[in-house]
Design a protein around this motif. Structure first.
Motif, PDB file in Angstrom:
ATOM      1  N   ARG A   1       3.773  -0.401  -1.715  1.00  0.00           N
ATOM      2  CA  ARG A   1       3.988  -0.059  -0.307  1.00  0.00           C
ATOM      3  C   ARG A   1       4.308  -1.310   0.516  1.00  0.00           C
ATOM      4  N   ASP A   2       3.487  -2.343   0.380  1.00  0.00           N
ATOM      5  CA  ASP A   2       3.619  -3.532   1.222  1.00  0.00           C
ATOM      6  C   ASP A   2       4.837  -4.379   0.881  1.00  0.00           C
ATOM      7  N   ARG A   3       5.172  -4.480  -0.386  1.00  0.00           N
ATOM      8  CA  ARG A   3       6.263  -5.374  -0.795  1.00  0.00           C
ATOM      9  C   ARG A   3       7.626  -4.681  -0.890  1.00  0.00           C
ATOM     10  N   PHE A   4       7.610  -3.374  -1.202  1.00  0.00           N
ATOM     11  CA  PHE A   4       8.883  -2.692  -1.440  1.00  0.00           C
ATOM     12  C   PHE A   4       9.081  -1.449  -0.582  1.00  0.00           C
ATOM     13  N   GLY A   5       8.095  -1.092   0.210  1.00  0.00           N
ATOM     14  CA  GLY A   5       8.210   0.107   1.035  1.00  0.00           C
ATOM     15  C   GLY A   5       8.202   1.398   0.230  1.00  0.00           C
ATOM     16  N   ILE A   6       7.607   1.363  -0.946  1.00  0.00           N
ATOM     17  CA  ILE A   6       7.561   2.535  -1.817  1.00  0.00           C
ATOM     18  C   ILE A   6       6.213   3.223  -1.644  1.00  0.00           C
TER      19      ILE A   6
END
Length: 181
Positions: A11-16
């Motif tokens: 979530r934090d690094r790739f917005g997944i």
């Protein structure tokens, strides 16, 4: 233990937005994918939570646990369309022994995945057999034979030694060229 960490990192690094799922939920996601009802997803699971029990491949009353049902589903779907675009396995060194249920799960997941990435931050010293099992899991066509794999390792040993000497600063440019030739 690492599932929530992986979820946060994605979530934090790739917005997944990945979901943390157990075996039953993973089975439901994959069935929806096969049936065309789910087209995009990211899930984080533990190998321990997905690992099938003993005699999982026998469809009897004792094997109705979600992990065994997932394993049978994966086995049955191996010749269909890929259900997973990218399978990432952390702590992959746990799959180096082909006799374990974790390795069996890795093989079942591999056949329904388009691409596979194996990760391990654990410093390990693999025997050639162990390394072969892992690369075979990633690409069973290229690495289909232990003997050929051993031959490839032996054929590349001089290059590995040359690289080690170069990185250690124990090699002059003329020596490098001579050794490379």
């Amino acid at each position: 233990m690492l599932r929530e960490k992986w979820r946060s990192e994605l979530r934090d690094r790739f917005g997944i937005d990945a979901q943390v799922l157990n075996a039953a939920e993973t089975l439901a996601y994959l069935k929806e994918t096969r049936d065309g009802k789910r087209h995009q997803f990211a899930v984080v699971c533990s190998m321990q939570g997905l690992r099938p029990g003993r005699d999982w491949d026998r469809d009897n009353e004792g094997n109705k646990d979600p992990a065994s049902m997932l394993a049978r589903f994966l086995r049955d779907e191996q010749y269909g369309e890929s259900l997973i675009d990218l399978l990432v396995v952390d702590e992959a060194h746990y799959m180096r022994n082909p006799e374990t249920k974790t390795a069996a799960l890795g093989r079942l997941l591999r056949v329904v995945a388009e691409h596979v990435v194996l990760l391990s931050a654990t410093p390990i010293h693999l025997r050639n057999r162990d390394l072969f099992q892992l690369v075979n899991l990633v690409d069973e066509q290229t690495f289909s034979n232990q003997g050929i794999f051993d031959w490839l390792l032996e054929a590349n040993a001089p290059l590995v030694r040359l690289r080690d000497r170069l990185l250690a600063g124990r090699l002059t440019p003329p020596d490098f060229v001579a050794d490379l030739q």
